[in-house]
Enzyme design. Structure first.
Site, PDB file in Angstrom:
ATOM      1  N   LYS A 114      -7.446  17.845  -0.094  1.00  0.00           N
ATOM      2  CA  LYS A 114      -7.863  16.454  -0.306  1.00  0.00           C
ATOM      3  C   LYS A 114      -9.078  16.090   0.544  1.00  0.00           C
ATOM      4  O   LYS A 114      -9.881  15.260   0.145  1.00  0.00           O
ATOM      5  CB  LYS A 114      -6.701  15.496  -0.034  1.00  0.00           C
ATOM      6  CG  LYS A 114      -5.640  15.566  -1.127  1.00  0.00           C
ATOM      7  CD  LYS A 114      -4.742  14.357  -1.135  1.00  0.00           C
ATOM      8  CE  LYS A 114      -3.824  14.415  -2.347  1.00  0.00           C
ATOM      9  NZ  LYS A 114      -2.909  13.300  -2.430  1.00  0.00           N
ATOM     10  N   LYS A 200      -3.249  21.440 -10.233  1.00  0.00           N
ATOM     11  CA  LYS A 200      -2.116  20.523 -10.371  1.00  0.00           C
ATOM     12  C   LYS A 200      -2.508  19.237 -11.112  1.00  0.00           C
ATOM     13  O   LYS A 200      -3.593  18.706 -10.888  1.00  0.00           O
ATOM     14  CB  LYS A 200      -1.639  20.182  -8.952  1.00  0.00           C
ATOM     15  CG  LYS A 200      -0.429  19.306  -8.864  1.00  0.00           C
ATOM     16  CD  LYS A 200      -0.119  18.967  -7.413  1.00  0.00           C
ATOM     17  CE  LYS A 200      -0.627  17.601  -7.057  1.00  0.00           C
ATOM     18  NZ  LYS A 200       0.247  16.737  -6.290  1.00  0.00           N
ATOM     19  N   LYS A 203      -2.727  12.206  -9.897  1.00  0.00           N
ATOM     20  CA  LYS A 203      -3.228  10.849 -10.145  1.00  0.00           C
ATOM     21  C   LYS A 203      -4.670  10.714  -9.681  1.00  0.00           C
ATOM     22  O   LYS A 203      -5.434   9.940 -10.211  1.00  0.00           O
ATOM     23  CB  LYS A 203      -2.400   9.828  -9.355  1.00  0.00           C
ATOM     24  CG  LYS A 203      -0.994   9.662  -9.832  1.00  0.00           C
ATOM     25  CD  LYS A 203      -0.343   8.530  -9.041  1.00  0.00           C
ATOM     26  CE  LYS A 203       0.938   8.972  -8.372  1.00  0.00           C
ATOM     27  NZ  LYS A 203       0.768   9.428  -6.998  1.00  0.00           N
TER      28      LYS A 203
HETATM   29  N1  AQP Z   1       1.687  17.971 -11.003  1.00  0.00           N
HETATM   30  C1  AQP Z   1       2.892  17.814 -10.489  1.00  0.00           C
HETATM   31  N2  AQP Z   1       3.913  18.594 -10.882  1.00  0.00           N
HETATM   32  C2  AQP Z   1       5.153  18.438 -10.374  1.00  0.00           C
HETATM   33  N3  AQP Z   1       5.464  17.508  -9.455  1.00  0.00           N
HETATM   34  C3  AQP Z   1       4.480  16.701  -9.038  1.00  0.00           C
HETATM   35  N4  AQP Z   1       4.442  15.685  -8.161  1.00  0.00           N
HETATM   36  C4  AQP Z   1       3.203  15.167  -8.099  1.00  0.00           C
HETATM   37  N5  AQP Z   1       2.390  15.833  -8.927  1.00  0.00           N
HETATM   38  C5  AQP Z   1       3.146  16.790  -9.526  1.00  0.00           C
HETATM   39  C6  AQP Z   1       5.613  15.244  -7.414  1.00  0.00           C
HETATM   40  O1  AQP Z   1       5.700  13.827  -7.520  1.00  0.00           O
HETATM   41  C7  AQP Z   1       6.232  13.317  -6.301  1.00  0.00           C
HETATM   42  C8  AQP Z   1       5.397  12.178  -5.836  1.00  0.00           C
HETATM   43  O2  AQP Z   1       4.079  12.558  -5.642  1.00  0.00           O
HETATM   44  P1  AQP Z   1       3.064  11.566  -4.931  1.00  0.00           P
HETATM   45  O3  AQP Z   1       2.447  10.688  -5.892  1.00  0.00           O
HETATM   46  O4  AQP Z   1       3.742  10.902  -3.794  1.00  0.00           O
HETATM   47  O5  AQP Z   1       2.039  12.525  -4.278  1.00  0.00           O
HETATM   48  P2  AQP Z   1       1.278  13.722  -4.877  1.00  0.00           P
HETATM   49  O6  AQP Z   1       2.142  14.945  -4.856  1.00  0.00           O
HETATM   50  O7  AQP Z   1       0.016  13.821  -4.075  1.00  0.00           O
HETATM   51  O8  AQP Z   1       1.026  13.289  -6.382  1.00  0.00           O
HETATM   52  P3  AQP Z   1      -0.339  13.094  -7.117  1.00  0.00           P
HETATM   53  O9  AQP Z   1      -0.123  12.690  -8.488  1.00  0.00           O
HETATM   54  O10 AQP Z   1      -1.191  14.325  -6.899  1.00  0.00           O
HETATM   55  O11 AQP Z   1      -0.937  11.853  -6.370  1.00  0.00           O
HETATM   56  P4  AQP Z   1      -2.312  11.703  -5.663  1.00  0.00           P
HETATM   57  O12 AQP Z   1      -3.316  12.219  -6.626  1.00  0.00           O
HETATM   58  O13 AQP Z   1      -2.434  10.244  -5.381  1.00  0.00           O
HETATM   59  O14 AQP Z   1      -2.250  12.519  -4.426  1.00  0.00           O
HETATM   60  C9  AQP Z   1       6.306  14.453  -5.296  1.00  0.00           C
HETATM   61  O15 AQP Z   1       7.640  14.898  -5.209  1.00  0.00           O
HETATM   62  C10 AQP Z   1       5.440  15.507  -5.916  1.00  0.00           C
HETATM   63  O16 AQP Z   1       5.872  16.794  -5.575  1.00  0.00           O
END
Ligand code: AQP
Length: 334
Positions: A114, A200, A203
């Protein structure tokens, strides 16, 4: 209630929740909630570790809580709450900051990834993110933490902090904090981007077409899947490492359709991408429709949502404050 194992998990309100958040996390909470004592938070303090829009934070926080419910979380079985409303999270985070070695933090892969995306705007908060996550988990004496594959390293850090830095150093032979275990589902633990089967679904990906959001309408889902990266081969395979996009879409389809991947591989052995994508579009629209309908009702009923969040907060606060008090007294505070 006492014999049930306790679960803690959460999602950041950093934008629209997508299929990865649902299949990697929320769907599992729904399956686990009846057999466990479940605490689910909307981790809004994590959401500000990257550049964010202050006008949208509250709305996204509420929308994330409504989506938990729309996906099938039962508020009579789970405590749903907003992280920033319980000050114990930031207080324990500070204490853990002071006893966690810097070199443990420097290994965190998510920070490395990140911080590249964020260039010169990387905040100290982003570096600290895993410690706040450790505080979230450890405050609730969680036995189990259901997470996607991407959060495995952060959970390991929380375990090491509890075991090596708190219990071993301050516990005098008695555990102060519970050491949690991860629950990582076999399928769905890592849903990949629609544009790149090796990246992955996230968001924060600037390309909106890389993900399917849970609230996307039928037209948007159709366009995104039609444009999703494919390859020139016939047949949809799971185990061919040269075809990550085929693997990803087949896995999503199999979870949504509740069919075994092996059976689907046989079914789609001679299927072209055009036909498969049509089936995929129908399946995604059908699977998301009930969530979207429930969400519409919930998000308009602010009174009910606030009631659920208040009850969740009261339940969570009791547990969190008790743990914080225990930690502070063992660590020598007056
Ligand atoms: N692509 C994914 N596949 C499976 N699990 C996922 N999670 C996120 N993306 C995937 C799971 O969702 C939960 C919450 O995630 P988060 O939003 O708190 O943080 P993150 O993992 O950083 O998710 P994003 O979508 O990538 O958000 P941003 O882009 O804002 O950082 C967790 O249990 C995660 O494993």
């Amino acid at each position: 209630m006492k014999n049930k194992k306790r679960i803690l998990s959460g999602v950041q309100p950093t934008g629209d929740l997508h299929l990865g958040n649902w299949l990697g996390a929320i769907k599992n909470w729904v399956d686990l909630q009846y057999e466990h004592e479940t605490f689910l938070c909307v981790v809004d303090l994590h959401a500000i570790t990257a550049k964010y829009d202050s006008k949208k934070l509250a709305k996204d926080t509420l929308s994330t809580a409504a989506l938990y419910l729309a996906c099938g979380i039962n508020p009579d079985k789970c405590s749903i709450f907003i992280q920033s409303q319980i000050p114990a999270h930031t207080e324990l985070c500070w204490i853990l900051n002071c006893i966690t070695p810097m070199n443990w933090m420097e290994r965190m892969i998510q920070f490395k990834e990140k911080s590249i995306q964020q260039g010169n705007n990387v905040s100290i908060g982003l570096f600290n993110y895993p410690i706040l996550m450790a505080a979230d988990i450890l405050l609730y004496d969680a036995d189990l933490v259901p997470v996607g594959e991407d959060q495995k390293q952060h959970l390991e850090l929380a375990r090491n902090i509890a075991q090596q830095r708190v219990n071993a150093e301050f516990g005098k032979g008695e555990p102060i904090l519970k050491v949690p275990e991860a629950i990582i589902m076999k399928n769905g633990s890592k849903i990949m981007s629609l544009n790149d089967g090796l990246k992955k679904m996230s968001k924060s990906d600037p390309n909106e077409g890389s993900r399917i959001n849970l609230l996307d309408d039928a037209d948007t889902i159709t366009k995104k899947i039609k444009r999703a990266k494919s390859d020139s081969k016939v047949g949809i395979e799971f185990n061919n490492s040269q075809r990550p996009e085929s693997r990803n879409l087949l896995m999503i389809y199999s979870i949504l359709n509740n069919k075994d991947i092996k059976d689907l591989e046989i079914e789609f052995e001679n299927t072209g991408w055009g036909t498969f994508k049509k089936l995929m579009i129908e399946q995604v629209i059908e699977s998301l429709l009930p969530i979207q309908e429930r969400y519409k009702v919930l998000i308009d009923d602010r009174h009910e949502l606030n009631k659920i969040l208040l009850k969740g907060r009261e339940n969570a606060e009791k547990v969190a404050n008790k743990t914080l008090h225990r930690v502070k007294s063992h660590l020598g505070f007056y």
